[in-house]
Motif scaffolding. Structure first.
Motif, mmCIF file in Angstrom:
data_model
loop_
_atom_site.group_PDB
_atom_site.id
_atom_site.type_symbol
_atom_site.label_atom_id
_atom_site.label_comp_id
_atom_site.label_asym_id
_atom_site.label_seq_id
_atom_site.Cartn_x
_atom_site.Cartn_y
_atom_site.Cartn_z
ATOM 1 N N ASP A 210 -7.103 -4.468 -7.344
ATOM 2 C CA ASP A 210 -6.765 -5.666 -7.203
ATOM 3 C C ASP A 210 -5.854 -6.089 -8.478
ATOM 4 O O ASP A 210 -5.078 -7.122 -7.951
ATOM 5 C CB ASP A 210 -7.915 -6.746 -7.355
ATOM 6 N N HIS A 211 -5.891 -5.415 -9.406
ATOM 7 C CA HIS A 211 -5.294 -5.885 -10.778
ATOM 8 C C HIS A 211 -4.378 -5.009 -11.381
ATOM 9 O O HIS A 211 -3.427 -5.388 -12.115
ATOM 10 C CB HIS A 211 -6.141 -6.396 -11.777
ATOM 11 N N ASP A 212 -4.468 -3.788 -10.921
ATOM 12 C CA ASP A 212 -3.408 -2.726 -11.554
ATOM 13 C C ASP A 212 -3.001 -1.564 -10.479
ATOM 14 O O ASP A 212 -3.302 -0.535 -10.774
ATOM 15 C CB ASP A 212 -3.822 -2.204 -12.864
ATOM 16 N N PRO A 213 -2.814 -2.295 -9.240
ATOM 17 C CA PRO A 213 -2.517 -1.104 -8.061
ATOM 18 C C PRO A 213 -1.533 -0.131 -8.368
ATOM 19 O O PRO A 213 -1.414 0.940 -7.571
ATOM 20 C CB PRO A 213 -2.205 -2.081 -6.699
ATOM 21 N N ASP A 214 -0.525 -0.618 -9.094
ATOM 22 C CA ASP A 214 0.744 0.399 -9.403
ATOM 23 C C ASP A 214 0.604 1.142 -10.664
ATOM 24 O O ASP A 214 1.415 1.868 -10.811
ATOM 25 C CB ASP A 214 2.112 -0.431 -9.398
ATOM 26 N N GLY A 215 -0.579 0.799 -11.198
ATOM 27 C CA GLY A 215 -0.919 1.419 -12.439
ATOM 28 C C GLY A 215 0.057 0.970 -13.428
ATOM 29 O O GLY A 215 -0.241 1.944 -14.605
ATOM 30 N N LYS A 216 0.713 0.129 -13.601
ATOM 31 C CA LYS A 216 1.639 -0.417 -14.711
ATOM 32 C C LYS A 216 0.915 -0.441 -16.006
ATOM 33 O O LYS A 216 1.293 -0.152 -17.342
ATOM 34 C CB LYS A 216 2.548 -1.228 -14.355
ATOM 35 N N TYR A 217 -0.048 -1.128 -15.915
ATOM 36 C CA TYR A 217 -0.988 -1.579 -17.068
ATOM 37 C C TYR A 217 -1.700 -0.189 -17.732
ATOM 38 O O TYR A 217 -1.322 -0.026 -19.012
ATOM 39 C CB TYR A 217 -2.114 -2.492 -16.790
#
Length: 417
Positions: A405-412
């Protein structure tokens, strides 16, 4: 001649500080003081209670407060040690009739004030850290609703928004002369300077931040962006300055109300007020339950699991092997800040996956967060652990779902790992 000592606690501001204003109105001379705890004070779990990020933000806030006081021909005197000992020596040295300070309704702070009075010092406390004045609430604090929603509904039925803030003083009482032959305790050494990656401490920085936040119309999008994880503008970032009292909740609420008059009310602006009301709720619930909020079982009955140092080290260092959790814990350690969403996620993992003692997690947040607030920190950890007033029990988070939900692309995770 009436001499008063003003003890700054978590109210490091000039504007909207009724206790400080009153001290300067009723006294002929006022000595402004801040007392640091000893630097070697450790938590029950062996780490320092005030970590480097909190120290730096406090240092910046005190420097700014001192500059404001000096501009009004006063000053800030800093000391280190137990408040009852430092204040007793100062009261004797300047011939003070009383000590004025902000009231903090948490067990450790209450005990401090008790020890001060036991020294024979006349201590006057003033409640001034909430957005709403507790005297206008439609219930006694000892009988306030346990559930936040019921509390909010009662407040909104009475159309209570905020207590009107007061202006900063334009002049202050002069400082007292040290009495001949009296011992004056040694002033504290300065804490080293550093700059947070998110914000700088002090009332001037707080007001500047609020001004630009409103000018850029960021309240309009707050509700939509508040659960994001990266950047400065997804949330208000008011909390660091609120925690040390560099700005008051009343001041923020009043400026937010003016914003709504200019631009119209919207959901985002309401939600900012809503979050400030949560802050009030965590404060007021302390009047009802006090020390019970600090028991290992909280308001419940279930005992906590034994503390496991190895598990705690993995969690606090961001070495659990769970990407989102580790990224959050490393952001906390490196920056002194963490979004509300990530605070809930890492707290849930510590409590429900590692079966950790919630009090150890709360203590780690106390050490690391630049926006540590005793009421909100305790309240939020009790909420996640299911040991507070929430009737639904604990709040375990599905970490895989939170990641989707909050980091689907793993950028965080890429940013902090």
């Amino acid at each position: 001649m009436k001499v008063v000592l003003y003890w700054f606690r978590n109210d490091l501001r000039i504007a909207d500080n009724p206790a400080f204003v009153k001290a300067n109105l009723i006294a002929d001379r006022v000595l402004p003081v801040f007392i640091h705890q000893a630097p070697d004070v450790k938590s029950a779990y062996g780490f320092e209670r005030v970590g480097v990020h909190r120290q730096h933000f406090l240092r910046q806030s005190l420097d700014n407060l001192q500059a404001q006081l000096q501009a009004l021909d006063s000053d800030l005197w800093e000391y280190e040690g137990e408040p009852e000992n430092v204040l007793l020596q100062l009261v004797n040295a300047i011939g003070a009739e009383a000590v004025y300070c902000e009231q903090i309704e948490a067990p450790e702070e209450i005990e401090q004030c008790s020890r001060i009075r036991q020294q024979g010092i006349a201590l006057e406390e003033f409640w001034q850290s909430s957005m709403i004045d507790p005297d206008v609430l439609p219930f006694d604090l000892q009988k306030m609703p346990d559930i936040f929603t019921q509390f909010r509904q009662a407040v909104e039925r009475e159309k209570l928004r905020f207590a009107q803030p007061i202006s900063a003083p334009t002049s202050l009482a002069p400082m007292p002369v040290i009495l001949q032959g009296q011992y004056l305790p040694q002033r504290a050494n300065s804490i080293s300077q550093a700059t947070s990656i998110y914000c700088r401490g002090g009332e001037d920085a707080a007001q500047a931040h609020l001004k630009q936040y409103l000018e850029r119309r960021l309240p309009d999008t707050y509700k939509q962006t508040r659960n994001q994880l990266i950047g400065l503008d997804y949330s208000s970032k008011f909390s660091p300055w609120l925690a040390l009292g560099c700005i008051s909740a009343r001041d923020i609420a009043a400026q937010l109300a003016e914003y709504e008059e200019r631009h119209g009310a919207n959901e985002g602006a309401y939600w900012l007020w809503f979050e400030l009301l949560w802050r009030d709720y965590f404060r007021f619930i302390h009047f009802k339950y006090g020390r019970r909020l600090y028991r290992s079982q909280g308001l419940g009955e279930a005992e906590v699991k034994p503390f496991e140092p190895a598990h705690f080290r993995r969690w606090s260092c961001g070495e659990t092997g769970i990407g989102l959790v580790d990224a959050g814990m490393r952001e906390l350690s490196r920056s002194g800040f963490l979004s509300n969403r990530m605070r809930q996620i890492v707290a849930s993992y510590w409590i429900y996956e590692l079966h950790g003692d919630w009090r150890a997690g709360a203590a780690w947040f106390e050490s690391q967060l630049i926006d540590y607030d005793v009421y909100s920190n305790q309240g939020n950890w009790l909420y996640i652990a299911g040991r507070g007033t929430d009737p639904r029990g604990g709040r375990p988070f599905n970490i895989a779902k939170q990641t989707r939900d909050h980091d689907p692309d793993g950028k965080y995770q890429e940013l902090w790992l």
